[in-house]
Design an enzyme around this catalytic site. Structure first.
Site, PDB file in Angstrom:
ATOM      1  N   GLY A 222       0.756  -0.947  -0.113  1.00  0.00           N
ATOM      2  CA  GLY A 222       0.115   0.076  -0.015  1.00  0.00           C
ATOM      3  C   GLY A 222       0.810   1.293  -0.004  1.00  0.00           C
ATOM      4  O   GLY A 222       2.050   1.200   0.383  1.00  0.00           O
ATOM      5  N   ASN A 223       0.158   2.370  -0.231  1.00  0.00           N
ATOM      6  CA  ASN A 223       0.912   3.539  -0.316  1.00  0.00           C
ATOM      7  C   ASN A 223       1.485   3.970   1.095  1.00  0.00           C
ATOM      8  O   ASN A 223       1.382   3.375   2.047  1.00  0.00           O
ATOM      9  CB  ASN A 223      -0.070   4.978  -1.008  1.00  0.00           C
ATOM     10  CG  ASN A 223       0.491   5.888  -1.589  1.00  0.00           C
ATOM     11  OD1 ASN A 223       1.777   6.211  -1.401  1.00  0.00           O
ATOM     12  ND2 ASN A 223      -0.285   6.710  -2.043  1.00  0.00           N
TER      13      ASN A 223
ATOM     14  N   ALA B 197       2.122   5.594   4.321  1.00  0.00           N
ATOM     15  CA  ALA B 197       0.871   6.083   5.170  1.00  0.00           C
ATOM     16  C   ALA B 197      -0.433   5.471   5.046  1.00  0.00           C
ATOM     17  O   ALA B 197      -1.400   6.192   5.742  1.00  0.00           O
ATOM     18  CB  ALA B 197       0.930   7.615   5.573  1.00  0.00           C
TER      19      ALA B 197
ATOM     20  N   GLY C 268      -1.573   2.761   6.258  1.00  0.00           N
ATOM     21  CA  GLY C 268      -1.785   1.948   7.428  1.00  0.00           C
ATOM     22  C   GLY C 268      -1.279   0.799   7.556  1.00  0.00           C
ATOM     23  O   GLY C 268      -1.627  -0.221   8.298  1.00  0.00           O
TER      24      GLY C 268
ATOM     25  N   THR D 203       0.151  -0.192  10.962  1.00  0.00           N
ATOM     26  CA  THR D 203      -0.929  -0.295  11.899  1.00  0.00           C
ATOM     27  C   THR D 203      -1.429  -1.759  11.932  1.00  0.00           C
ATOM     28  O   THR D 203      -1.861  -2.371  12.873  1.00  0.00           O
ATOM     29  CB  THR D 203      -1.918   0.863  11.665  1.00  0.00           C
ATOM     30  OG1 THR D 203      -1.124   2.110  11.848  1.00  0.00           O
ATOM     31  CG2 THR D 203      -3.210   0.724  12.721  1.00  0.00           C
TER      32      THR D 203
ATOM     33  N   GLU E 204       5.784  -6.225   5.877  1.00  0.00           N
ATOM     34  CA  GLU E 204       5.378  -4.936   5.156  1.00  0.00           C
ATOM     35  C   GLU E 204       6.013  -4.781   4.163  1.00  0.00           C
ATOM     36  O   GLU E 204       7.246  -4.896   3.800  1.00  0.00           O
ATOM     37  CB  GLU E 204       5.734  -3.980   6.064  1.00  0.00           C
ATOM     38  CG  GLU E 204       5.334  -2.490   5.689  1.00  0.00           C
ATOM     39  CD  GLU E 204       5.511  -1.222   6.620  1.00  0.00           C
ATOM     40  OE1 GLU E 204       6.104  -1.770   7.848  1.00  0.00           O
ATOM     41  OE2 GLU E 204       4.940  -0.423   6.320  1.00  0.00           O
TER      42      GLU E 204
ATOM     43  N   GLU F 249       0.409  14.071   9.817  1.00  0.00           N
ATOM     44  CA  GLU F 249       0.169  13.750  11.175  1.00  0.00           C
ATOM     45  C   GLU F 249       1.513  12.999  11.719  1.00  0.00           C
ATOM     46  O   GLU F 249       1.876  12.986  12.883  1.00  0.00           O
ATOM     47  CB  GLU F 249      -1.113  13.040  11.497  1.00  0.00           C
ATOM     48  CG  GLU F 249      -2.212  13.914  11.848  1.00  0.00           C
ATOM     49  CD  GLU F 249      -3.467  13.169  11.920  1.00  0.00           C
ATOM     50  OE1 GLU F 249      -3.438  12.154  12.426  1.00  0.00           O
ATOM     51  OE2 GLU F 249      -4.576  13.509  11.119  1.00  0.00           O
ATOM     52  N   ARG F 250       1.866  12.012  10.971  1.00  0.00           N
ATOM     53  CA  ARG F 250       2.909  11.141  11.440  1.00  0.00           C
ATOM     54  C   ARG F 250       4.140  11.652  11.614  1.00  0.00           C
ATOM     55  O   ARG F 250       5.155  11.575  12.637  1.00  0.00           O
ATOM     56  CB  ARG F 250       3.141   9.929  10.520  1.00  0.00           C
ATOM     57  CG  ARG F 250       4.294   8.851  11.105  1.00  0.00           C
ATOM     58  CD  ARG F 250       4.421   7.763  10.165  1.00  0.00           C
ATOM     59  NE  ARG F 250       4.685   7.930   8.799  1.00  0.00           N
ATOM     60  CZ  ARG F 250       4.752   7.088   7.906  1.00  0.00           C
ATOM     61  NH1 ARG F 250       4.297   5.858   8.108  1.00  0.00           N
ATOM     62  NH2 ARG F 250       5.050   7.352   6.566  1.00  0.00           N
TER      63      ARG F 250
HETATM   64  N1  ADP Z   1      -7.276   3.979   9.770  1.00  0.00           N
HETATM   65  C1  ADP Z   1      -6.422   5.128  10.252  1.00  0.00           C
HETATM   66  N2  ADP Z   1      -7.048   6.063  10.565  1.00  0.00           N
HETATM   67  C2  ADP Z   1      -6.491   7.201  10.996  1.00  0.00           C
HETATM   68  N3  ADP Z   1      -5.273   7.274  11.180  1.00  0.00           N
HETATM   69  C3  ADP Z   1      -4.482   5.982  10.979  1.00  0.00           C
HETATM   70  C4  ADP Z   1      -5.182   4.842  10.492  1.00  0.00           C
HETATM   71  N4  ADP Z   1      -4.205   4.017  10.035  1.00  0.00           N
HETATM   72  C5  ADP Z   1      -2.886   4.578  10.531  1.00  0.00           C
HETATM   73  N5  ADP Z   1      -3.178   5.620  10.929  1.00  0.00           N
HETATM   74  C6  ADP Z   1      -2.313   6.919  11.307  1.00  0.00           C
HETATM   75  O1  ADP Z   1      -1.469   7.376  10.134  1.00  0.00           O
HETATM   76  C7  ADP Z   1      -0.052   7.196  10.147  1.00  0.00           C
HETATM   77  C8  ADP Z   1       0.315   6.138   9.140  1.00  0.00           C
HETATM   78  O2  ADP Z   1       0.109   4.849   9.521  1.00  0.00           O
HETATM   79  P1  ADP Z   1       1.120   3.813   9.502  1.00  0.00           P
HETATM   80  O3  ADP Z   1       0.267   2.451   9.820  1.00  0.00           O
HETATM   81  O4  ADP Z   1       2.457   4.100   9.839  1.00  0.00           O
HETATM   82  O5  ADP Z   1       1.022   3.619   7.809  1.00  0.00           O
HETATM   83  P2  ADP Z   1       2.411   2.965   6.857  1.00  0.00           P
HETATM   84  O6  ADP Z   1       2.862   1.914   7.614  1.00  0.00           O
HETATM   85  O7  ADP Z   1       1.551   2.505   5.664  1.00  0.00           O
HETATM   86  O8  ADP Z   1       3.053   4.125   6.327  1.00  0.00           O
HETATM   87  C9  ADP Z   1       0.204   6.984  11.725  1.00  0.00           C
HETATM   88  O9  ADP Z   1       0.264   8.008  12.314  1.00  0.00           O
HETATM   89  C10 ADP Z   1      -0.957   6.096  12.017  1.00  0.00           C
HETATM   90  O10 ADP Z   1      -1.106   6.132  13.509  1.00  0.00           O
HETATM   91  C1  LIG Z   2       9.756   0.384  -0.054  1.00  0.00           C
HETATM   92  C2  LIG Z   2      10.283   1.548  -0.393  1.00  0.00           C
HETATM   93  C3  LIG Z   2       9.953   2.722   0.495  1.00  0.00           C
HETATM   94  N1  LIG Z   2      10.524   4.110   0.294  1.00  0.00           N
HETATM   95  C4  LIG Z   2      10.001   4.987   1.310  1.00  0.00           C
HETATM   96  C5  LIG Z   2       8.707   5.479   1.415  1.00  0.00           C
HETATM   97  C6  LIG Z   2       8.423   6.014   2.756  1.00  0.00           C
HETATM   98  O1  LIG Z   2       9.114   7.426   2.617  1.00  0.00           O
HETATM   99  C7  LIG Z   2       9.308   5.029   3.518  1.00  0.00           C
HETATM  100  C8  LIG Z   2       8.620   3.719   4.052  1.00  0.00           C
HETATM  101  O2  LIG Z   2       7.341   4.045   4.115  1.00  0.00           O
HETATM  102  P1  LIG Z   2       6.031   3.620   4.611  1.00  0.00           P
HETATM  103  O3  LIG Z   2       4.981   3.428   3.604  1.00  0.00           O
HETATM  104  O4  LIG Z   2       5.538   4.385   5.582  1.00  0.00           O
HETATM  105  O5  LIG Z   2       6.626   2.273   5.154  1.00  0.00           O
HETATM  106  O6  LIG Z   2      10.293   4.587   2.700  1.00  0.00           O
HETATM  107  C9  LIG Z   2      11.090   4.423  -0.938  1.00  0.00           C
HETATM  108  O7  LIG Z   2      11.556   5.456  -1.021  1.00  0.00           O
HETATM  109  N2  LIG Z   2      11.422   3.252  -1.517  1.00  0.00           N
HETATM  110  C10 LIG Z   2      10.915   1.903  -1.556  1.00  0.00           C
HETATM  111  O8  LIG Z   2      11.473   1.108  -2.301  1.00  0.00           O
END
Ligand code: ADP
Ligand SMILES: Cc1cn([C@H]2C[C@H](O)[C@@H](COP(=O)(O)O)O2)c(=O)[nH]c1=O
Length: 249
Positions: free
Chosen positions: A45-46, A48, A50, A53, A121, A183-184
């Protein structure tokens, strides 16, 4: 000895920690012993959307080993920050970051686990088909860097078995990801514009939904990820059986 037996015999003597590859599979790839019956689920997934999470939620389930992306390594390799450097100057540092990410992804795919289910992941495939592709298509990765990375990727995937049983795609709108990303507040990502997340989203959609770009290594289960946390947990529960059986049926 046939060639294959000789190779097997050589590899059997070359046991070096977690990279003990002992035999060739029927497709002629190096395989890890003892990993055949384990289930591998990759959460794609893109940025942030989730994924972490989701992994944290499933980490509470017994018999699952969860492997989050080693972002801390990408931010600090021997005192250097390739992730930060890439966002500052993608043309110069994209190859550096993506080479390292490819290595750390391979390391995770090959690491040993005692649990019967492994949830990871992203994957070595996502890193190449989405992020390397995006750098290249947007004109930020020189052709020679793309060629070298592609040669590495093809060698790895043609010679080493990297099994994936199910891809869970957390499908989210780029706008929502942008809000969550802000937010993160990861320092390196502060400069990411919405357009970057839109480009990543499009590549994911072409790969896993439209199925028009690259080979998909496993069936895909799509989970809509724009909902709030409570609704996401509900969706994870609704899909628990499919996810943990590694089957999208
Ligand atoms: N369903 C949701 N609703 C609102 N905020 C969320 C949700 N899922 C994750 N977040 C928040 O969004 C941010 C990114 O989530 P994260 O799980 O770290 O995403 P990823 O690992 O895909 O980058 C974190 O601050 C997390 O707490
Ligand atoms: C796999 C991969 C990740 N990245 C970058 C994109 C984000 O800034 C972080 C990790 O992101 P997440 O979705 O919050 O886990 O790494 C990248 O630039 N290139 C990659 O191949």
């Amino acid at each position: 000895f046939s060639n294959q037996t000789r190779a097997e015999s050589y590899l059997e003597t070359k046991k070096s920690g977690y990279l003990t590859m002992q035999s060739y599979s029927s497709q002629g790839k190096l395989v890890r012993n003892g990993e055949k019956n384990k289930l591998v689920i990759c959460i794609e997934g893109n940025i942030a959307s989730g994924k972490t999470t989701c992994l944290e939620y499933f980490s509470k389930t017994s018999n699952i080993e969860v492997l989050t992306e080693p972002v801390s390594k990408w931010r600090n390799v021997r005192g250097h920050n390739p992730l930060g450097l890439m966002y500052q100057d993608p043309t110069r540092w994209g190859i550096t970051l993506q080479t390292y990410i490819q290595l750390t992804m391979l390391d995770q795919h090959l690491s040993t686990t005692s649990a019967p289910i492994r949830m990871m992941e992203r994957s070595i495939y996502g890193a190449k088909y989405i992020f390397v592709e995006n750098l290249y298509r947007s004109g930020k990765m020189p052709e020679v860097d793309f060629a070298v990375l592609s040669e590495w990727f093809e060698w790895i995937t043609q010679n080493i078995a990297i099994p994936v049983d199910l891809i869970v795609y957390l499908q989210s709108s780029p706008q929502i990801c942008h809000e969550r990303l802000k937010e993160r507040c990861r320092e390196e990502e502060k400069i990411i514009p919405l357009e970057y997340l839109e480009a990543i989203h499009q590549l994911y959609e072409d790969w896993l939904i439209k199925k028009t770009s690259f080979n998909i290594p496993a069936p895909v289960l799509v989970i809509s990820a724009d909902d709030d946390l409570q609704k996401m947990i509900h969706q994870f529960e609704e899909n628990r059986e499919k996810i943990l059986s590694g089957r999208n049926v």
